[in-house]
Write an enzyme that holds these catalytic residues in place. Structure first.
Site: not given
Ligand code: PAF
Length: 278
Positions: A28, A33-34, A58, A146-147, A181, A184
């Site tokens: 959320g 980016g999303h 996490q 990015k991740d 982006m 956070r």
């Molecule tokens: O990248 C994220 O937003 C989170 O790590 C994910 C993949 C939704 C898992 O909670």
């Protein structure tokens, strides 16, 4: 757009979708980016499912789980505008009913960089992503570059556990000044926001040095680190994106990643830049 709060509701909604289903998992506080992941999913798939779930597993002790930005109404509106067919927004108890015990423990890939700095992080990510995959049963799932280490862990899980899901990597979306982006970024004060693009600048310096033939990675990292202040370095590294163990010497003719994390005040930023060695 249909909204499902339980796995049972999600499975019912999923059963009414036809053609390839694309899945965009999120926590959320959605940004461009999303939405670029949703756009990619819409291009590639007949239907799109997105999830919004701030996954407690996490976050480590002392991390920002409680204050992580939560904007459920704006997220739902943005996903609907973006053409999502089904939104899965489960509660914590729905995802982790009391007494739940099992988790997914990733292998060595998760030991370095983010996994080293955030113990348990990738167990939390892999566990929730596997549960979401089981609930959504997508044909393809879309993750941001990015991740990058998260993406590698998910790819590896899909391969090692024989999940029939195509994992699609999507490019990093940046602000005009280079800042990647991130939800956070909302934590940043104006001064921190002004300094935040220095992480990308330092990674670009590092990547350019390696691309121009520097072999000694530690020396190149030390020079790039000088570009970070007032950000505080957590790590800067050059890695093979299939392994993620920091390299000390850059091999020739290799596709590598300059990856880093730095603090702007208490806010931790991560980013990476692709690099090819001569
Ligand atoms: O990248 C994220 O937003 C989170 O790590 C994910 C993949 C939704 C898992 O909670």
């Amino acid at each position: 757009m249909r909204t499902a709060a339980t796995v049972a509701q999600l499975r019912e909604a999923r059963a009414s979708l036809s053609g390839p289903v694309g899945f965009v998992p999120t926590m959320g506080a959605l940004h461009e980016g999303h939405l670029s992941l949703v756009a990619r999913a819409r291009e590639r798939c007949a239907c799109v499912v997105a999830s919004v779930f701030v996954n407690p597993l996490q976050f480590g002790p002392g991390e920002d789980f409680d204050r992580y930005p939560r904007t459920p109404a704006a997220d739902a509106a943005a996903l609907e505008r973006a053409g999502v067919d089904v939104l899965f927004a489960p509660s914590r108890d729905e995802m982790y009913p009391p007494g739940a015990q099992f988790t997914v423990r990733p292998g060595p890939l998760a030991a370095y960089l983010e996994g080293d700095r955030r113990p348990g992080f990738f167990t939390g990510v892999a566990t929730v992503v596997l549960k979401l995959f089981n609930a959504v049963a997508p044909d393809a799932a879309f993750f941001g570059q990015k991740d990058a280490q998260q993406l590698a862990v998910v790819r590896r899980m899909v391969r090692d556990l024989d999940l029939p899901i195509d994992i699609v990597a999507c490019p990093i979306v940046r602000e005009p000044d280079g800042l990647a982006m991130s939800s956070r970024n909302a934590y940043l004060t104006p001064e921190q926001r002004a300094a935040a693009p220095r992480l990308h600048a330092a990674l670009t310096l590092l990547a350019d040095a390696i691309a121009n033939g520097a072999r000694d990675v530690d020396a190149a990292v030390a020079r790039a680190e000088a570009a970070l202040p007032p950000l505080k370095m957590d790590y800067l590294a050059v890695v093979d994106p299939a392994v993620f163990e920091p390299l000390h010497e850059a091999p020739p003719h290799a596709a590598l990643l300059a990856a880093g994390a730095a603090f702007a005040g208490a806010t931790r930023l991560i980013d990476n830049v692709e690099v090819r060695t001569p």
